[in-house]
Enzyme design. Structure first.
Site, short mmCIF file in Angstrom:
data_model
loop_
_atom_site.label_atom_id
_atom_site.label_comp_id
_atom_site.label_asym_id
_atom_site.label_seq_id
_atom_site.Cartn_x
_atom_site.Cartn_y
_atom_site.Cartn_z
N SER A 109 64.90 80.89 138.47
CA SER A 109 63.57 80.71 137.89
C SER A 109 63.50 81.51 136.60
O SER A 109 64.45 82.21 136.24
CB SER A 109 62.50 81.20 138.86
OG SER A 109 62.52 82.62 138.87
N LYS A 110 62.36 81.43 135.97
CA LYS A 110 62.20 82.10 134.67
C LYS A 110 62.49 83.60 134.76
O LYS A 110 62.86 84.22 133.77
CB LYS A 110 60.78 81.88 134.14
CG LYS A 110 60.53 80.42 133.83
CD LYS A 110 59.78 80.25 132.50
CE LYS A 110 59.77 78.80 132.06
NZ LYS A 110 58.84 77.99 132.87
N ARG A 111 62.30 84.15 135.94
CA ARG A 111 62.58 85.58 136.11
C ARG A 111 64.03 85.91 135.76
O ARG A 111 64.35 87.03 135.41
CB ARG A 111 62.34 86.02 137.56
CG ARG A 111 60.90 86.21 137.94
CD ARG A 111 60.79 86.64 139.39
NE ARG A 111 61.32 85.63 140.31
CZ ARG A 111 62.41 85.79 141.04
NH1 ARG A 111 63.07 86.91 141.01
NH2 ARG A 111 62.81 84.82 141.85
N HIS A 112 64.89 84.92 135.90
CA HIS A 112 66.31 85.17 135.63
C HIS A 112 66.67 84.94 134.17
O HIS A 112 67.84 85.00 133.82
CB HIS A 112 67.16 84.25 136.51
CG HIS A 112 66.98 84.48 137.98
ND1 HIS A 112 66.24 83.64 138.77
CD2 HIS A 112 67.40 85.47 138.78
CE1 HIS A 112 66.25 84.09 140.01
NE2 HIS A 112 66.93 85.21 140.04
N GLY A 113 65.71 84.63 133.35
CA GLY A 113 66.02 84.32 131.95
C GLY A 113 65.72 82.85 131.69
O GLY A 113 65.04 82.21 132.48
#
Ligand code: GLU
Length: 491
Positions: free
Chosen positions: A256-260
């Site tokens: 998800s966006k948390r990972h970049g």
């Protein structure tokens, strides 16, 4: 084999976001499979969810697929333009008794639709084992139903899920799957608004488009029993399903966006090469067998098969993606790279038209010299900027390290003169001139080489000096060394 026996597959994004890494990987698997089998690959835009759709995103999805080099043979088809087909399928199911009219307000039927019909929100472990209360409208008598109709109560059409037995299907990746029907709710086929649910439209379209293999993310495994029930109710044999494993971030949670960055477009913008990205994506959940990693697209096509798709979730490893990018920057014939470098130089305002014409050889040689030290396309306009323009600056670290001797200005002035007077401009002549000067000045050649490199390309780490001198040409090299002399004195 006649073409009608060839596989037909589809990629069916919902325009609720950008094309993300998982979607791109699904599209790629479909495309590789179709190409390997000599089949047909369709693109279908699933845009019936009026609340979540953003039509303006469709162009971006198409552009991202094109950037990735994923071409479809048919489509794009838009579900929003095919609504009558879904309505008539729902009516057919209603007429056969496989569906029933439901007059409940959406919220009244607690056993109603879960979120799993939406992209990415299903679970990957099959339907949860929770018992659904059948909707009371399921057993309305004809007079009760007519009364509701007379009152003008709007109705949805739900699927009459059998209360006994099990629904089974074979998945090419996950094997035999079985779900108890009592665990499947009477899901909606057609909303009271007349719009179909995903479950209905996906089946109607896959039948109408003669899809033979449904290759999609494992988040849809839990939707599949419902779809299989619809196929059976319509008297159609379901296609072969192949659910591909989820993609996780480095911390093993769903990417998800948390990972970049998760959108394909952001990788395009960052300077990844499409073929490198494809090669990387292909290995997210698929393996050719053995250790093969660097595989050009033709090889991926030749080797792709559903039997190489793994059930194990794949991990998105950015370092690996960067490794692929360096491979694709460095290994293929330089001609293949030139259009990408050209686009990058244009983006940075450094492109000169001559490089497409009489300067093409020079451009190719320069790119070839620079590329062993590049990781991203942007490196051509960042650290290698001095190869394409005189307007570059000198890295502070490099100045501090290699321009600190006070004898240097005088020596570099002499070097410029010596180079200027060379009758021939080539590697060995430049090499000899510099070494001769170093000897007569009593310094090591390396000392002059390092200082000169900073003077002509502004960097401490750059391609070999004399090759760099050759591609830059005599006039530029001499002028740049002379330009550096006062900068060194001024330190
Ligand atoms: N529109 C669905 C999605 O984006 C497609 C699912 C399918 O391929 O059946 O997830």
């Amino acid at each position: 084999m006649s073409s009608s026996n060839k596989p037909r597959v589809r990629f069916a994004p919902s325009p609720t976001g950008y094309l993300h890494v998982g979607g791109a990987r699904t599209a790629l698997f479909n495309s590789l499979f179709a190409k390997h089998e000599g089949g047909t690959f369709l693109l279908r835009i699933e845009d019936t969810d009026v609340e979540r759709n953003r039509p303006e995103l469709v162009d971006g999805i198409l552009a991202a697929l094109k950037w990735l080099g994923i071409e479809w043979d048919e489509g794009p088809f838009f579900q929003s333009q095919r609504l009558e087909m879904y309505v008539s399928a729902a009516e057919k199911l209603l007429a056969s008794g496989a569906g029933f009219a439901c007059y409940c307000k959406a919220a009244e039927y607690a056993g109603g639709d879960s979120a799993e019909e939406h992209e990415g929100e299903g679970d990957d472990e099959g339907a949860k084992s929770k018992k659904f209360v059948p909707c009371s409208c399921r057993d309305l008598t004809e007079p009760e139903r007519s009364a509701k109709e007379r009152e003008g109560t709007p109705h949805a059409i739900r699927f009459r899920t059998p209360r006994t037995g099990a629904t089974t299907f074979e998945d090419a990746v996950f094997g035999s799957r079985e779900v108890q029907n009592q665990d499947v709710e009477d899901f909606v086929l057609l909303r009271s608004s007349g719009l179909p649910t995903y479950q209905l439209s996906v089946v109607v379209d896959d039948i109408d488009m003669r899809i033979t293999h449904v290759i999609r993310g494992a988040d849809h495994l839990s939707n599949t029993p419902k779809q299989v029930l619809i196929y059976h109710a319509l008297g159609v044999t379901p296609p072969i399903f192949a659910h591909v494993p989820l993609i996780l971030g480095a911390d093993r949670t769903r990417l998800s966006k948390r990972h970049g960055a998760t959108s394909v477009g952001s990788y395009a913008g960052e300077g990844f090469l499409p073929e490198a990205f494809r090669n990387f994506l292909a290995l997210l959940g698929w393996s050719a067998g053995g250790d093969a990693e660097f595989m050009r697209t033709q090889e991926l096509i030749e080797r792709f098969s559903l039997s190489g798709v793994s059930r194990t979730n794949a991990v998105f490893d950015r370092a690996k993606l960067e490794w692929f990018n360096t491979q694709y920057l460095q290994k293929p014939p330089v001609e293949e790279l030139l259009p990408y470098v050209e686009a990058e130089l244009k983006r940075a305002g450094l492109w000169q038209d001559a490089w497409a014409g009489f300067g093409r050889d020079w451009f190719a040689r320069t790119v070839d010299l620079v590329r062993p030290r590049t990781r991203l396309l942007g490196d051509f306009t960042r650290w290698a900027r001095a190869f394409f323009t005189d307007d570059f600056d000198y890295e502070q670290e490099a100045r501090d390290k290699f321009w600190k001797d006070e004898r240097l200005p005088a020596m570099l002035a002499k070097l410029a003169d010596a180079l200027a007077s060379l009758p021939d401009w080539n590697h060995d002549a430049c090499d000899a001139a510099l070494r001769q000067l170093a000897a007569s000045e009593g310094v090591k050649a390396g000392f002059l080489i390092n200082a000169t490199r900073v003077a002509i390309v502004g960097r401490a780490v750059a391609p070999p000096l004399f090759e760099t001198m050759v591609v830059l040409g005599k006039d530029r090299v001499v002028a740049r060394i002379r330009r550096a002399v006062p900068l060194i004195s001024a330190r």
